[in-house]
Design a protein around this motif. Structure first.
Motif, PDB file in Angstrom:
ATOM      1  N   SER A   4       0.663  -1.220   0.126  1.00  9.00           N
ATOM      2  CA  SER A   4      -0.005  -0.031  -0.064  1.00  9.00           C
ATOM      3  C   SER A   4       0.795   1.053   0.001  1.00  9.00           C
ATOM      4  N   TRP A  29     -12.751   4.333  -9.045  1.00 12.44           N
ATOM      5  CA  TRP A  29     -13.318   5.738  -8.427  1.00 12.44           C
ATOM      6  C   TRP A  29     -14.890   5.526  -8.349  1.00 12.44           C
ATOM      7  N   ASN A 136     -12.854   7.254  -3.388  1.00 10.33           N
ATOM      8  CA  ASN A 136     -12.395   5.935  -3.188  1.00 10.33           C
ATOM      9  C   ASN A 136     -11.784   5.847  -4.704  1.00 10.33           C
ATOM     10  N   PHE A 138      -8.310   5.156  -6.792  1.00  7.02           N
ATOM     11  CA  PHE A 138      -7.164   4.400  -6.463  1.00  7.02           C
ATOM     12  C   PHE A 138      -6.516   3.997  -8.035  1.00  7.02           C
ATOM     13  N   ARG A 140      -4.036   0.731  -9.151  1.00  3.82           N
ATOM     14  CA  ARG A 140      -3.273  -0.445  -8.662  1.00  3.82           C
ATOM     15  C   ARG A 140      -2.547  -1.249  -9.773  1.00  3.82           C
ATOM     16  N   LYS A 152      -0.814  -0.891  -4.505  1.00  2.35           N
ATOM     17  CA  LYS A 152      -1.990   0.000  -4.707  1.00  2.35           C
ATOM     18  C   LYS A 152      -1.695   1.415  -4.042  1.00  2.35           C
ATOM     19  N   TYR A 153      -2.168   2.436  -4.684  1.00  2.00           N
ATOM     20  CA  TYR A 153      -2.275   3.696  -3.952  1.00  2.00           C
ATOM     21  C   TYR A 153      -3.606   4.219  -4.258  1.00  2.00           C
ATOM     22  N   ASN A 154      -4.130   4.766  -2.941  1.00  2.00           N
ATOM     23  CA  ASN A 154      -5.372   5.127  -2.677  1.00  2.00           C
ATOM     24  C   ASN A 154      -5.121   6.713  -2.502  1.00  2.00           C
ATOM     25  N   THR A 156      -6.278   9.925  -1.279  1.00  4.44           N
ATOM     26  CA  THR A 156      -6.808  10.474  -0.085  1.00  4.44           C
ATOM     27  C   THR A 156      -6.884  11.927   0.111  1.00  4.44           C
TER      28      THR A 156
END
Length: 199
Positions: A4, A29, A136, A138, A140, A152-154, A156
């Motif tokens: 992550s 998204w 949401n 992201f 990945r 994975k990069y969310n 934020t």
């Protein structure tokens, strides 16, 4: 085991995943539903769904030099055959990846050193839409050999007012492929303006 990532974090794909050739870049998204009195007053049902478009910008020596090096819903396959967009999702509805771009790292021509993954909102200015209306989000990376998620990069941060997003970049360094979680929002009205950033 998927890593992550935080904004600005880099991961060495070649080192962590020996023999890696094909990666699936998954982007997702959801539309944030407007709530409360104002949401009800102005009604979100009449508003158009937010259509986010993922694209891959292929750079030579860090520069975008030819419009054929843009892989997006209007040009699904790069001329080298190494970057393929799997098609446009108009709403972002549903679970999992909304759009996918498959990259054959082992065959990307040597003159390309970076592939920037961007997402822009279709007709954002006209539709008065921005990334503050999205949640949401992201990016990945999945190893195509076994469909296992590598990282994975969310996203934020609050990207209110931003109409486009540089999600991340896959780049070649000393013969190894790496990924950088960028997460930079821009106010570019469209894809051509976004590409100009890399000229």
């Amino acid at each position: 085991m998927s890593v992550s990532l935080q904004k600005g974090q880099k991961v060495n794909l070649s080192k962590e995943h020996a023999g890696l050739s094909k990666v699936i870049v998954g982007l997702g998204w959801d539309e944030a539903k407007s709530s409360g009195f104002l949401g009800g007053l102005f009604g979100s049902s009449s508003q158009q769904a937010i259509d986010c478009d993922a694209s891959a910008i292929m750079l030579k020596n860090g520069k975008f030099t030819d419009k054929t090096d843009l892989v997006y819903f209007g040009n699904l396959k790069h001329k080298s055959g190494t970057v393929n967009h799997m098609g446009d999702n108009l709403t972002g509805a549903g679970e999992g990846d909304d759009e996918q771009i498959v990259i054959d790292l082992s065959r990307v021509p040597a003159e390309y050193d970076k592939i920037v993954i961007v997402v822009n909102i279709y007709q954002a200015v006209k539709r008065k839409q921005h990334f503050g209306m999205i949640k949401n989000a992201f990016i990945r990376l999945v190893d195509a050999r076994d469909n296992k998620e590598m990282c994975k990069y969310n996203l934020t941060e609050n990207y209110s007012g931003m109409t486009a997003m540089i999600f991340g970049e896959i780049y070649r360094h000393n013969g190894e492929w790496k990924f950088n979680a960028v997460g930079n929002g821009t106010t570019d009205p469209g894809l051509s303006e976004l590409c100009q950033r890399f000229v």
